[in-house]
Scaffold this motif. Structure first.
Motif, PDB file in Angstrom:
ATOM      1  N   LEU A  64      18.260 -20.547  26.268  1.00 44.74           N
ATOM      2  CA  LEU A  64      18.712 -19.359  25.409  1.00 44.74           C
ATOM      3  C   LEU A  64      19.953 -19.416  24.692  1.00 44.74           C
ATOM      4  O   LEU A  64      20.329 -18.534  23.951  1.00 44.74           O
ATOM      5  CB  LEU A  64      18.323 -18.127  26.159  1.00 44.74           C
ATOM      6  N   TYR A  65      20.823 -20.360  25.154  1.00 44.62           N
ATOM      7  CA  TYR A  65      22.029 -20.606  24.806  1.00 44.62           C
ATOM      8  C   TYR A  65      23.100 -19.596  25.106  1.00 44.62           C
ATOM      9  O   TYR A  65      23.810 -18.877  24.322  1.00 44.62           O
ATOM     10  CB  TYR A  65      22.157 -20.863  23.098  1.00 44.62           C
ATOM     11  N   LEU A  66      22.640 -18.766  26.386  1.00 44.41           N
ATOM     12  CA  LEU A  66      23.661 -17.664  26.592  1.00 44.41           C
ATOM     13  C   LEU A  66      24.213 -17.925  28.042  1.00 44.41           C
ATOM     14  O   LEU A  66      23.879 -19.053  28.940  1.00 44.41           O
ATOM     15  CB  LEU A  66      22.804 -16.534  26.997  1.00 44.41           C
ATOM     16  N   SER A  67      25.232 -17.713  28.597  1.00 43.45           N
ATOM     17  CA  SER A  67      25.974 -17.772  29.810  1.00 43.45           C
ATOM     18  C   SER A  67      25.280 -17.412  30.742  1.00 43.45           C
ATOM     19  O   SER A  67      24.180 -16.336  30.702  1.00 43.45           O
ATOM     20  CB  SER A  67      27.435 -17.273  29.950  1.00 43.45           C
ATOM     21  N   GLU A  68      25.305 -17.845  32.029  1.00 43.43           N
ATOM     22  CA  GLU A  68      24.390 -17.703  33.218  1.00 43.43           C
ATOM     23  C   GLU A  68      24.945 -16.134  33.801  1.00 43.43           C
ATOM     24  O   GLU A  68      24.230 -15.253  34.098  1.00 43.43           O
ATOM     25  CB  GLU A  68      24.887 -18.658  34.400  1.00 43.43           C
ATOM     26  N   GLY A  69      26.279 -15.625  33.657  1.00 42.02           N
ATOM     27  CA  GLY A  69      26.508 -14.196  33.599  1.00 42.02           C
ATOM     28  C   GLY A  69      25.692 -13.281  32.799  1.00 42.02           C
ATOM     29  O   GLY A  69      25.315 -12.420  33.343  1.00 42.02           O
ATOM     30  N   THR A  70      25.778 -13.651  31.567  1.00 44.47           N
ATOM     31  CA  THR A  70      24.811 -12.683  30.764  1.00 44.47           C
ATOM     32  C   THR A  70      23.306 -12.689  31.147  1.00 44.47           C
ATOM     33  O   THR A  70      22.856 -11.498  31.188  1.00 44.47           O
ATOM     34  CB  THR A  70      24.877 -13.420  29.227  1.00 44.47           C
ATOM     35  N   ILE A  71      22.781 -13.683  31.564  1.00 45.08           N
ATOM     36  CA  ILE A  71      21.251 -13.778  31.995  1.00 45.08           C
ATOM     37  C   ILE A  71      21.470 -13.023  33.202  1.00 45.08           C
ATOM     38  O   ILE A  71      20.224 -12.154  33.263  1.00 45.08           O
ATOM     39  CB  ILE A  71      20.824 -15.461  32.323  1.00 45.08           C
ATOM     40  N   ARG A  72      22.238 -12.989  34.195  1.00 44.30           N
ATOM     41  CA  ARG A  72      22.151 -12.517  35.241  1.00 44.30           C
ATOM     42  C   ARG A  72      22.385 -10.728  35.256  1.00 44.30           C
ATOM     43  O   ARG A  72      21.576  -9.929  35.502  1.00 44.30           O
ATOM     44  CB  ARG A  72      23.441 -12.603  36.469  1.00 44.30           C
ATOM     45  N   ASN A  73      23.024 -10.333  34.067  1.00 44.50           N
ATOM     46  CA  ASN A  73      23.199  -9.050  33.692  1.00 44.50           C
ATOM     47  C   ASN A  73      21.910  -8.539  33.099  1.00 44.50           C
ATOM     48  O   ASN A  73      21.497  -7.456  33.394  1.00 44.50           O
ATOM     49  CB  ASN A  73      24.226  -8.653  32.654  1.00 44.50           C
ATOM     50  N   TYR A  74      21.269  -9.414  32.193  1.00 41.54           N
ATOM     51  CA  TYR A  74      20.210  -8.955  31.801  1.00 41.54           C
ATOM     52  C   TYR A  74      18.989  -8.744  32.794  1.00 41.54           C
ATOM     53  O   TYR A  74      18.096  -7.680  32.659  1.00 41.54           O
ATOM     54  CB  TYR A  74      19.487 -10.174  30.624  1.00 41.54           C
ATOM     55  N   LEU A  75      18.863  -9.660  33.659  1.00 45.58           N
ATOM     56  CA  LEU A  75      17.763  -9.636  34.753  1.00 45.58           C
ATOM     57  C   LEU A  75      18.019  -8.509  35.748  1.00 45.58           C
ATOM     58  O   LEU A  75      17.006  -7.843  35.827  1.00 45.58           O
ATOM     59  CB  LEU A  75      17.745 -10.999  35.303  1.00 45.58           C
ATOM     60  N   SER A  76      19.304  -8.159  35.806  1.00 42.44           N
ATOM     61  CA  SER A  76      19.424  -7.053  36.749  1.00 42.44           C
ATOM     62  C   SER A  76      18.963  -5.759  36.178  1.00 42.44           C
ATOM     63  O   SER A  76      18.482  -4.850  36.601  1.00 42.44           O
ATOM     64  CB  SER A  76      21.163  -6.983  37.050  1.00 42.44           C
ATOM     65  N   ASN A  77      19.389  -5.691  34.754  1.00 46.22           N
ATOM     66  CA  ASN A  77      18.904  -4.503  33.833  1.00 46.22           C
ATOM     67  C   ASN A  77      17.222  -4.423  33.923  1.00 46.22           C
ATOM     68  O   ASN A  77      16.827  -3.316  34.069  1.00 46.22           O
ATOM     69  CB  ASN A  77      19.317  -4.580  32.760  1.00 46.22           C
ATOM     70  N   ILE A  78      16.719  -5.503  33.850  1.00 47.54           N
ATOM     71  CA  ILE A  78      15.176  -5.635  33.701  1.00 47.54           C
ATOM     72  C   ILE A  78      14.727  -5.066  35.170  1.00 47.54           C
ATOM     73  O   ILE A  78      13.737  -4.191  35.043  1.00 47.54           O
ATOM     74  CB  ILE A  78      14.678  -6.843  33.411  1.00 47.54           C
ATOM     75  N   LEU A  79      15.212  -5.723  36.123  1.00 49.74           N
ATOM     76  CA  LEU A  79      14.723  -5.247  37.504  1.00 49.74           C
ATOM     77  C   LEU A  79      14.904  -3.824  37.740  1.00 49.74           C
ATOM     78  O   LEU A  79      14.088  -2.745  38.382  1.00 49.74           O
ATOM     79  CB  LEU A  79      15.527  -6.047  38.605  1.00 49.74           C
ATOM     80  N   GLU A  80      16.139  -3.301  37.467  1.00 47.13           N
ATOM     81  CA  GLU A  80      16.281  -1.822  37.570  1.00 47.13           C
ATOM     82  C   GLU A  80      15.418  -0.958  36.653  1.00 47.13           C
ATOM     83  O   GLU A  80      14.659   0.137  37.017  1.00 47.13           O
ATOM     84  CB  GLU A  80      17.756  -1.412  37.132  1.00 47.13           C
ATOM     85  N   LYS A  81      15.006  -1.407  35.511  1.00 42.94           N
ATOM     86  CA  LYS A  81      14.244  -0.719  34.560  1.00 42.94           C
ATOM     87  C   LYS A  81      12.746  -0.451  35.118  1.00 42.94           C
ATOM     88  O   LYS A  81      12.145   0.492  35.088  1.00 42.94           O
ATOM     89  CB  LYS A  81      14.159  -1.459  33.216  1.00 42.94           C
ATOM     90  N   LEU A  82      12.160  -1.576  35.746  1.00 44.28           N
ATOM     91  CA  LEU A  82      10.988  -1.920  36.235  1.00 44.28           C
ATOM     92  C   LEU A  82      10.686  -1.501  37.851  1.00 44.28           C
ATOM     93  O   LEU A  82       9.747  -1.458  38.163  1.00 44.28           O
ATOM     94  CB  LEU A  82      10.455  -3.348  35.965  1.00 44.28           C
TER      95      LEU A  82
END
Length: 211
Positions: free
Chosen positions: A172-190
């Motif tokens: 996705l051409y994003l940093s690993e930190g950005t991916i971690r943040n996104y996934l953390s938000n998704i886990l919390e959301k679901l």
């Protein structure tokens, strides 16, 4: 990959052409200096990707993109600008632009073009950091369950496919930190605990049918 460049600075346009055509996969078809020329050159050449500045005299890149996308919903427009402006970023997203990166990040320009050409969306880390709730700000598609946005579904799918954060960041051409943040938000959301639960959730709820 056939490219049209639109930038109100002639030197920038010529420099970009030189840099990009050093890669044999890239052909720069034309260079324009404002949004109106962007519209005309897009219609004339039908490039694979339109690389366009935002702030320009006569017509802005945002206004030009709106007209181009209204005529061709499949247009691939990548904004390249020096301005890290929330309004511009939001407008670019609303229009359906495929990416928004900064000129300062010159090393990312070619990878971003390739990503957009292959059908991905590209937004530089600095731009993503300006919108902490980036994924939630994108309107969730009505036909996707759990109020999941298209971008969230893409990330969940990659996790379910077994990709690591590093592999997802490269894809996705994003940093690993950005991916971690996104996934953390998704886990919390679901209301899920970890990646394994997320992968199970993906298949149990038949999200693979939305490929």
């Amino acid at each position: 990959m056939r490219i049209v460049i639109i930038d109100d600075d002639n030197l920038v346009g010529i420099s970009l052409k030189t840099i990009l055509e050093a890669n044999q996969e890239v052909e720069v078809l034309a260079i324009g200096n404002n949004g109106k020329e962007g519209i005309l050159l897009y219609e004339k050449y039908q490039p694979d990707v339109l690389l366009m500045d935002i702030r320009m005299d006569i017509m802005t890149g945002i206004d030009a993109a709106k007209i181009i996308i209204e005529k061709d919903k499949n247009a691939k427009i990548l904004f390249l600008t020096t301005f890290l402006d929330d309004d511009y970023i939001i407008k670019a997203l609303q229009l359906g632009a495929k990416g928004y990166i900064l000129k300062q990040d010159f090393e990312s320009i070619l990878p971003a073009l390739k990503a957009v050409y292959s059908g991905q969306n590209v937004f530089g880390d600095k731009i993503i950091s300006k919108i902490p709730s980036f994924l939630d700000q994108k309107k969730a598609l009505e036909d996707l369950p759990f109020s999941i946005s298209q971008k969230e579904l893409e990330l969940i799918r990659l996790v379910a496919d077994g990709l690591s954060n590093k592999e997802i960041s490269q894809k996705l051409y994003l940093s690993e930190g950005t991916i971690r943040n996104y996934l953390s938000n998704i886990l919390e959301k679901l209301d899920l605990r970890d990646r394994t639960q997320l992968a199970v959730f993906y298949y149990q709820n038949h999200l693979d049918l939305y490929r």
